[in-house]
Design an enzyme around this catalytic site. Structure first.
Site, mmCIF file in Angstrom:
data_model
loop_
_atom_site.group_PDB
_atom_site.id
_atom_site.type_symbol
_atom_site.label_atom_id
_atom_site.label_comp_id
_atom_site.label_asym_id
_atom_site.label_seq_id
_atom_site.Cartn_x
_atom_site.Cartn_y
_atom_site.Cartn_z
ATOM 1 N N THR A 185 0.645 -0.990 0.038
ATOM 2 C CA THR A 185 0.042 -0.150 -0.004
ATOM 3 C C THR A 185 0.615 1.281 -0.151
ATOM 4 O O THR A 185 1.985 1.324 1.155
ATOM 5 C CB THR A 185 -1.013 0.507 0.935
ATOM 6 O OG1 THR A 185 0.243 0.513 2.120
ATOM 7 C CG2 THR A 185 -1.631 -1.046 1.584
ATOM 8 N N GLU A 330 -5.093 -4.032 0.691
ATOM 9 C CA GLU A 330 -5.855 -5.139 2.204
ATOM 10 C C GLU A 330 -6.588 -5.846 2.277
ATOM 11 O O GLU A 330 -6.807 -7.501 2.907
ATOM 12 C CB GLU A 330 -5.665 -4.885 4.004
ATOM 13 C CG GLU A 330 -4.359 -3.695 4.313
ATOM 14 C CD GLU A 330 -4.556 -2.080 3.498
ATOM 15 O OE1 GLU A 330 -5.031 -2.456 2.608
ATOM 16 O OE2 GLU A 330 -3.228 -1.500 4.442
HETATM 17 P P1 ADP Z 1 -7.109 1.145 -4.149
HETATM 18 O O1 ADP Z 1 -6.308 1.974 -3.800
HETATM 19 O O2 ADP Z 1 -7.247 0.230 -4.541
HETATM 20 O O3 ADP Z 1 -8.758 1.770 -3.078
HETATM 21 P P2 ADP Z 1 -5.747 1.571 -1.421
HETATM 22 O O4 ADP Z 1 -5.638 0.241 -0.462
HETATM 23 O O5 ADP Z 1 -4.843 2.217 -1.794
HETATM 24 O O6 ADP Z 1 -6.066 1.006 -2.615
HETATM 25 O O7 ADP Z 1 -6.691 2.092 -0.542
HETATM 26 C C1 ADP Z 1 -8.450 1.967 -0.391
HETATM 27 C C2 ADP Z 1 -8.270 3.374 0.747
HETATM 28 O O8 ADP Z 1 -9.491 4.054 -0.506
HETATM 29 C C3 ADP Z 1 -9.673 2.885 1.362
HETATM 30 O O9 ADP Z 1 -9.267 2.534 2.737
HETATM 31 C C4 ADP Z 1 -10.778 4.266 0.819
HETATM 32 O O10 ADP Z 1 -10.361 5.273 1.693
HETATM 33 C C5 ADP Z 1 -10.386 4.753 0.109
HETATM 34 N N1 ADP Z 1 -12.089 4.128 -1.536
HETATM 35 C C6 ADP Z 1 -11.712 2.946 -1.712
HETATM 36 N N2 ADP Z 1 -12.919 3.083 -2.369
HETATM 37 C C7 ADP Z 1 -13.878 3.710 -2.520
HETATM 38 C C8 ADP Z 1 -15.011 4.216 -2.404
HETATM 39 N N3 ADP Z 1 -15.349 4.009 -3.556
HETATM 40 N N4 ADP Z 1 -15.816 5.708 -1.849
HETATM 41 C C9 ADP Z 1 -14.528 6.360 -1.763
HETATM 42 N N5 ADP Z 1 -13.527 5.452 -0.726
HETATM 43 C C10 ADP Z 1 -12.841 4.565 -0.915
#
Ligand code: ADP
Length: 545
Positions: A185, A330
């Site tokens: 991450t 995660e």
């Molecule tokens: P990714 O970049 O694939 O979303 P990360 O692990 O980098 O994965 O980030 C996860 C975070 O992104 C979540 O904890 C949340 O805060 C945010 N997130 C993911 N999807 C959404 C969504 N649809 N709306 C709002 N926040 C989101």
């Protein structure tokens, strides 16, 4: 008493083996780094993945060893997904947009043995190689005729490696708990944290991706993954296409609005998944051309919130159905997916739209609960909000070799702390109020920066918006709106925006100030970087305060 059923291991190789056998002609279409469109079949992908497994064996790569990739979405990256994991090694996908120090950190932390790179990233690795003592060699993902002059020691040519192998290889069988892939991450503070997926978690997650009520791949889909393969396994779509036989379309390095439009048009893509910024780009292109790409029916969006105004534009103007999903590295990443229940058909269009702007509904395999600051469980009534904790079939149980970060995010009784503040309701619908570190604390009450941003982005003169809490002597924090004007529009004033927001949010939520920027800073995963924004606005204070 135990059941009397076979206990066959869930293995990633079984997905491509199945795909090659029963969807042998399903296509994988990639825009290549060298330029032209490349297309081949699932059967050829399986054959070449096996050649790759043979080549890795010949290079002395053993089970459990880590093989890094720094590559765009393309067919060779697809082969690495299956070839590396399939032979029992670990496919460590690296986001090239990480800071250089972070790339060095993750390669050294993972002790990657080989690094596979697209041509684009040769200069990057040349600059970093001196800091990567454990790397035995770099494999450049191209043909002999495109091999560049390089300063990299031990640079190998991908196609030459494959050409020495005959593909006569049987995928080995091993325990399903074996590690399959690794993704770090980006981590806004501190070092990136590694999530080490297993074959079991990946195959179970693939079932979930394909069962995702109309949003996932199926046998008849032509699926575009704008989600990078260097981030959370492209949300599991490559595995899902192998399982179902959906055609998989990969954009290579081309992420401009017109390039995405043309690829979708040419390949008659009906479903596509990506982050909100890409959907903004494509929407501008669709508006410019006055039509959508031919056959485009379903859009899956996640990674950050998707404003109602965008859903409206896609659904009402262009007839593209929007599924809003939420996930995290995660969680492999799927945690919720937006689908409307039959009982919601009777609701008004506005009510259904409001449900669509939430992050979607529970998926089988991920359990959730919300807790307050004292860890008390909160009701799931759609109103109470607290930190979301999850556990499930494809949720990490710890970070890879990182006890400190693990202790912070994983509870002793087996839950993962997401750091997201959400509401849940009786239908499993989840609304992300904010990330706990972004929520604005005004006079002891919380203001959702996400809700404010979404509302502000409905203003016709605003293209993008970010809201951050800024210190205030009286209220503790107050919202500051940072906006990028829409193309061809002049920037709105604070009063105009406040007037626009007046019937959309509570009065005390209205931003205290507005700053206009030409663009917002982004993180490596394409989200607005509030950390950088705060850095940029260091020393700011509200007018008259
Ligand atoms: P990714 O970049 O694939 O979303 P990360 O692990 O980098 O994965 O980030 C996860 C975070 O992104 C979540 O904890 C949340 O805060 C945010 N997130 C993911 N999807 C959404 C969504 N649809 N709306 C709002 N926040 C989101």
């Amino acid at each position: 008493m135990d059941g009397l059923m076979m206990d066959r291991p869930l293995l990633i190789s079984s997905l491509i083996e199945f795909g090659a056998r029963y969807h042998s002609k399903s296509e994988i279409v990639s825009r290549s780094v060298e330029g032209p469109i490349h297309r081949y079949s699932m059967a050829e992908a399986n054959y070449r993945s096996k050649q790759l497994a043979q080549a890795l064996t010949r290079l002395g790569v053993g089970k459990g060893e880590r093989i890094a990739t720094i590559a765009w979405n393309g067919y060779r990256h697809f082969e690495l997904y299956f070839g590396v994991s399939g032979m029992g090694a670990v496919c460590h996908t690296i986001n090239p947009r990480l800071f250089h120090e972070q790339i060095v950190y993750v390669i050294n932390h993972a002790k990657d043995k080989y690094v596979f790179i697209d041509l684009t990233f040769v200069p990057l690795l040349e600059a970093l190689a001196a800091h990567l003592p454990n790397v035995a060699g770099y494999v450049i993902m191209t043909e002999k005729e495109h091999m560049p002059e390089t300063k990299l020691d031990n640079a190998l040519c991908y196609e030459e490696l494959l050409a020495s192998e005959n593909g006569d290889y049987t995928w080995p069988e091993f325990a399903e708990h074996t590690a399959s892939s690794l993704c770090y991450t980006s981590g806004t503070t501190g070092n990136p944290k590694g999530v080490l997926y297993s074959h079991r978690s990946t195959v179970l997650h693939t079932f979930a991706v394909c069962a995702a009520g109309g949003a996932g791949p199926n046998t008849r889909s032509r699926y575009l993954s704008l989600v990078p393969m260097f981030h959370v396994n492209a949300w599991g779509l490559p595995y899902g296409c192998a399982m179902t036989g959906a055609k998989l379309v990969l954009p290579g390095p081309s992420y401009q609005g017109d390039a995405i439009f043309d690829l979708m048009d040419a390949e008659k893509v009906d479903k596509a998944a990506g982050v909100p910024t890409l959907w903004m780009l494509l929407l501008s292109e669709m508006q410019k051309r006055g039509r959508k790409p031919e056959g485009f029916e379903t859009l899956v969006v996640g990674g950050s919130a998707f404003p109602a105004s965008m859903i409206e534009a896609y659904e009402d103007k262009f007839g593209v159905n929007v599924h809003h999903a939420w996930g995290m590295t995660e969680l492999s990443p799927i945690g919720t997916i937006g689908t409307l229940l039959p009982s919601m058909d009777v609701l008004s269009k506005e009510e259904r739209r409001a449900i669509k702007t939430t992050q979607g509904r529970a998926v089988f395999g991920v359990e959730k609960k919300i807790v307050d600051q004292e860890n008390n469980r909160l009701p799931e009534d759609g109103n109470a909000f607290g930190e979301l904790l999850v556990r499930g079939l494809w949720t990490a149980s710890s970070y890879y070799n990182d006890p400190e970060a693990t202790a912070k995010s994983f509870t002793e009784d087996g839950w993962f702390r997401t750091g997201d503040v959400v509401t849940l309701d009786e239908n499993g619908i989840m609304n992300v109020v904010d990330r706990s570190k972004d929520v604005i604390k005004s006079a002891g009450e919380w203001i959702s920066s996400i809700d404010l941003e979404n509302a502000a982005m409905g203003h016709p003169a605003i293209r993008e918006a970010a809201v951050i809490g800024m210190p205030h002597p009286k209220w503790d924090e107050r919202p500051l709106l940072v906006a990028v004007p829409a193309q061809g529009e002049s920037a709105p004033t604070l009063d105009e925006v406040k007037e626009f927001l007046a019937d959309k949010v509570a009065k005390w939520w209205l931003p205290d100030d507005l700053i206009i920027l030409n663009e917002l800073p982004y993180t490596a995963t394409g989200k607005v970087s509030k950390l950088n924004l705060r850095e940029q606005l260091k020393g700011y204070s509200f007018p008259g305060v």
